[in-house]
Scaffold this motif. Structure first.
Motif, PDB file in Angstrom:
ATOM      1  N   THR A 116     -34.350 -79.590  58.381  1.00 38.39           N
ATOM      2  CA  THR A 116     -35.695 -79.319  57.883  1.00 38.39           C
ATOM      3  C   THR A 116     -36.327 -78.142  58.603  1.00 38.39           C
ATOM      4  O   THR A 116     -37.076 -77.362  58.009  1.00 38.39           O
ATOM      5  N   LYS A 155     -39.014 -74.439  57.390  1.00 36.38           N
ATOM      6  CA  LYS A 155     -40.424 -74.649  57.712  1.00 36.38           C
ATOM      7  C   LYS A 155     -41.052 -73.349  58.182  1.00 36.38           C
ATOM      8  O   LYS A 155     -40.447 -72.596  58.938  1.00 36.38           O
ATOM      9  N   LYS A 166     -31.191 -78.222  50.232  1.00 37.97           N
ATOM     10  CA  LYS A 166     -32.633 -78.041  50.040  1.00 37.97           C
ATOM     11  C   LYS A 166     -33.032 -78.396  48.618  1.00 37.97           C
ATOM     12  O   LYS A 166     -34.161 -78.833  48.365  1.00 37.97           O
TER      13      LYS A 166
END
Length: 363
Positions: free
Chosen positions: A51, A55, A336
């Motif tokens: 993740t 970001k 993703k």
């Protein structure tokens, strides 16, 4: 070893008493040692390195005090009240010049393909230069400028769609790109077709075979524009590189790596396509102070004897990551957009079951 650098050390997150408990009690450390699968799961919970690749890291607030807040307000006025209107004017002027030249050339030089292609390439480079100027782009190019040669493909790390614009203003690349809706899709299907760009739809399985065939045909053509591929297949936040797809590395061509590194002191150039449209992303860039980045054209690489396309891709990824100063992580960027395949889950389940059975047999 490089891939392991970004894996979290679980023991750093465990309280001391959970590690040094008397014998006879089940310790969390023992539980995590049952199998690498549990250890990876624990690492994902406390420190999710996948993740983190996608970001945006917001800048630390610096303006919330009585001394700096007036300066921040002045900066907002300058960026939105002065710089933004000037940049809109520059971009509008660029489009007027581009379209007034491109449309006549496209329709009037249909019988003169070589001259038409040469002028269209120059015009595409021109409009990309206007885009970079509309961000007050400060781009430092290092290394020799790319040139068109057969059996050659360029690969680069991918942070935003502006990667293509920044590279295109120097050399009219033909790029492999996801087909987009709206005004971006209109530009793709009209203007960028003139430089030989190839589009695909990620949701269409049959597009993979078509794109693979077009790739080979393009690389073989002596008069085609240099081919540019972003093998990560998705935008990553310029702190990491995810796994490269092997398509660009199994063409039997020379691979020319390009490393791109953005300076985040003025703006974060990462485009989070799941949260913002490209129009919103452009507005963010046009209302910032500047877009600052470095581009390195690195030494061409060829596949070594006995090297597989996947190993070749990882070697090139290591070269790009080292030059740009970004971390390599062992993740597939397509996660993703989609869930892991059932086959991958079954492999992990089988490995976990075997490790538990071995532990039970040892007892």
């Amino acid at each position: 070893m490089e891939l392991d650098l970004d894996r979290p050390n679980i023991e750093d997150y465990l309280p001391t008493d959970s590690i040094h408990e008397p014998l006879g009690k089940l310790r969390l450390r023992d539980l995590l040692d049952i199998s690498p699968t549990l250890r990876e799961a624990g690492g994902a919970i406390v420190d999710d390195s996948f993740t983190r690749c996608f970001k945006s890291n917001p800048p630390e607030p610096w303006n919330w005090n009585v001394y700096l807040f007036p300066l921040w307000c002045l900066g907002v006025v300058v960026r939105y009240g002065i710089l933004f209107p000037v940049r809109v004017l520059i971009l509008t002027l660029g489009w007027i010049i581009f379209l007034s030249c491109y449309i006549p050339v496209h329709w009037l030089l249909k019988g003169h393909d070589k001259l038409k292609k040469r002028i269209e390439r120059a015009l595409v480079e021109l409009i990309c230069s206007f885009f970079v100027a509309s961000w007050t782009g400060v781009v430092n190019y290092h290394g020799p400028r790319p040139c068109a040669r057969p059996k050659q493909v360029f690969v680069a790390n991918h942070t935003s769609m502006i990667d293509f614009i920044i590279l295109e203003q120097m050399t009219a690349f033909a790029v492999i790109m996801q087909k987009h809706p709206g005004w971006v899709g209109l530009i793709q299907s009209t203007i960028l077709e003139s430089v030989g760009c190839i589009w695909f739809n990620r949701s269409e399985a049959k597009d993979r075979e078509i794109v693979s065939r077009k790739l080979r045909e393009h690389v073989e053509g002596a008069d085609n524009n240099p081919l540019l591929i972003f093998p990560e297949g998705t935008c990553v936040n310029n702190n990491y590189t995810v796994m490269f797809k092997k398509g660009a590395f199994e063409l039997g061509s020379t691979v020319c790596p390009i490393a791109i590194k953005y300076n985040k002191i003025f703006v974060d150039a990462f485009w989070n396509s799941k949260k913002h449209s490209f129009t919103t992303h452009l507005l963010q860039l046009m209302t910032s102070w500047a877009v600052v980045c470095d581009v390195w054209y690195l030494e061409p690489q060829n596949m070594k004897p006995g090297e597989t396309p996947i190993e070749f891709a990882e070697r090139v990824r290591g070269i790009i990551s080292a030059r740009a100063g970004i971390k390599m992580v062992p993740w597939d960027g397509f996660l993703k957009y989609s869930r892991p395949s059932p086959k991958l889950k079954e492999v992990k389940q089988q490995a976990f079951a075997e490790s538990v059975l071995r532990r039970l047999e040892d007892k």
